[in-house]
Design a protein around this motif. Structure first.
Motif, mmCIF file in Angstrom:
data_model
loop_
_atom_site.group_PDB
_atom_site.id
_atom_site.type_symbol
_atom_site.label_atom_id
_atom_site.label_comp_id
_atom_site.label_asym_id
_atom_site.label_seq_id
_atom_site.Cartn_x
_atom_site.Cartn_y
_atom_site.Cartn_z
ATOM 1 N N LEU A 181 1.902 -4.587 -0.061
ATOM 2 C CA LEU A 181 0.712 -4.585 0.784
ATOM 3 C C LEU A 181 1.046 -4.531 2.266
ATOM 4 C CD1 LEU A 181 -1.212 -7.344 -1.188
ATOM 5 C CD2 LEU A 181 -1.612 -4.867 -1.268
ATOM 6 N N ASN A 182 2.331 -4.542 2.581
ATOM 7 C CA ASN A 182 2.791 -4.526 3.978
ATOM 8 C C ASN A 182 3.727 -3.361 4.260
ATOM 9 O OD1 ASN A 182 1.476 -7.028 4.626
ATOM 10 N ND2 ASN A 182 3.082 -8.070 3.486
ATOM 11 N N GLN A 183 3.696 -2.336 3.433
ATOM 12 C CA GLN A 183 4.613 -1.211 3.602
ATOM 13 C C GLN A 183 3.830 0.093 3.654
ATOM 14 O OE1 GLN A 183 7.764 -1.429 0.691
ATOM 15 N NE2 GLN A 183 8.059 -3.603 1.028
ATOM 16 N N GLU A 230 3.988 2.729 0.630
ATOM 17 C CA GLU A 230 3.293 2.234 -0.557
ATOM 18 C C GLU A 230 1.776 2.296 -0.365
ATOM 19 O OE1 GLU A 230 6.076 1.140 0.662
ATOM 20 O OE2 GLU A 230 7.409 0.989 -1.068
ATOM 21 N N LEU A 231 1.308 1.877 0.797
ATOM 22 C CA LEU A 231 -0.130 1.892 1.060
ATOM 23 C C LEU A 231 -0.673 3.316 1.126
ATOM 24 C CD1 LEU A 231 -0.311 -1.023 3.641
ATOM 25 C CD2 LEU A 231 -1.165 -1.028 1.285
ATOM 26 N N THR A 248 -5.884 -8.871 -4.791
ATOM 27 C CA THR A 248 -4.907 -9.935 -4.583
ATOM 28 C C THR A 248 -5.402 -11.171 -5.323
ATOM 29 O OG1 THR A 248 -5.984 -10.561 -2.501
ATOM 30 C CG2 THR A 248 -4.105 -9.051 -2.360
ATOM 31 N N SER A 303 4.145 -8.740 -3.479
ATOM 32 C CA SER A 303 3.140 -8.665 -2.416
ATOM 33 C C SER A 303 3.617 -7.863 -1.213
ATOM 34 C CB SER A 303 2.725 -10.073 -1.977
ATOM 35 O OG SER A 303 3.833 -10.783 -1.463
ATOM 36 N N SER A 304 4.913 -7.579 -1.134
ATOM 37 C CA SER A 304 5.410 -6.788 -0.005
ATOM 38 C C SER A 304 4.841 -5.366 -0.015
ATOM 39 C CB SER A 304 6.940 -6.741 -0.010
ATOM 40 O OG SER A 304 7.413 -5.943 -1.081
#
Length: 168
Positions: free
Chosen positions: A68-70, A73-74, A121, A65-66
Motif C-alpha cells: 500500500l506504500n509502493q 504495486e499501487l 485493510t 501492508s508495504s
C-alpha cells in the motif's frame, strides 16, 4: 457468485482449509498452487500475473501492508482493477491474520467489483477491557432505573454466591 482470490503464503494451510469449509463466498488458492513461480515475483508482477491468468482472479489476499506504500504495486492494482485485501498489523501471527480474513471475507466478497480496483485493510485493534458496571448503568438507564437499585435487586446473596450450582 463466488469470488476467486489468490492467497499469499503467510496464511497457514490447516487454518484456511478448515475455515474455508464454513464460508461459501470465495475460493482461496495459494499463489504457489496457481503457479510455482508466483512466490518469486515482485508484488506488482504478481498482480499483473493474476490479471493475465486464464482464471478470472478477483484479487490478492496478503499480510504485506508495504504494497500500500509502493508506486509500482499501487499503479498495477489500479490498472488491473483487482481487489487487494491486506490483513494489517498481524505481524508474524498467522492465526490473527486468518481470523481477520475470515471475519471480513463475506462482506468483502459482496462488495468486490470487477470494474474498479479496491484495497481493503483489515484491522483488529487491541482495546482495554470494559467495566461491567458501565453496562449495568446503561441497562439501568434503558429501563429508567438507578444502577444501584438494579445492583441491589440482582446481587446474589452470599450463601448463593458460595454454592456451586452443579453440586447437589
Amino acid at each position: 457468485m463466488r469470488q476467486l482470490f489468490a492467497l499469499d503464503h503467510n496464511f497457514p494451510d490447516p487454518i484456511v482449509e478448515v475455515l474455508a469449509d464454513f464460508q461459501a463466498d470465495a475460493e482461496l488458492v495459494r499463489i504457489d498452487q496457481i503457479d510455482v513461480r508466483m512466490p518469486d515475483l515482485d508484488d506488482w508482477q504478481l498482480l499483473l500475473a493474476l490479471h493475465h491468468h486464464s482464471r478470472p482472479w478477483d484479487g490478492l489476499i496478503t499480510t504485506d501492508s508495504s504494497m500500500l506504500n509502493q508506486g509500482p504495486e499501487l499503479a498495477t492494482l489500479l490498472q488491473t482493477k483487482l481487489t487487494l485485501v491486506v490483513a494489517m498489523e498481524s505481524g508474524h501471527n498467522p492465526v490473527k491474520a486468518s481470523g481477520l480474513l475470515f471475519a471480513y471475507l463475506g462482506g468483502i466478497c459482496k462488495r468486490t467489483r470487477t470494474d474498479q480496483a479496491q484495497a481493503w485493510t483489515l484491522n483488529a485493534v487491541s482495546r482495554p477491557h470494559h467495566d461491567p458496571w458501565d453496562f449495568l448503568k446503561r441497562f439501568a438507564e434503558h429501563n429508567n432505573r438507578a444502577a444501584e437499585d438494579l445492583w441491589r435487586e440482582h446481587k446474589l446473596p452470599p450463601d448463593v454466591l458460595a454454592r456451586d450450582p452443579l453440586e447437589s
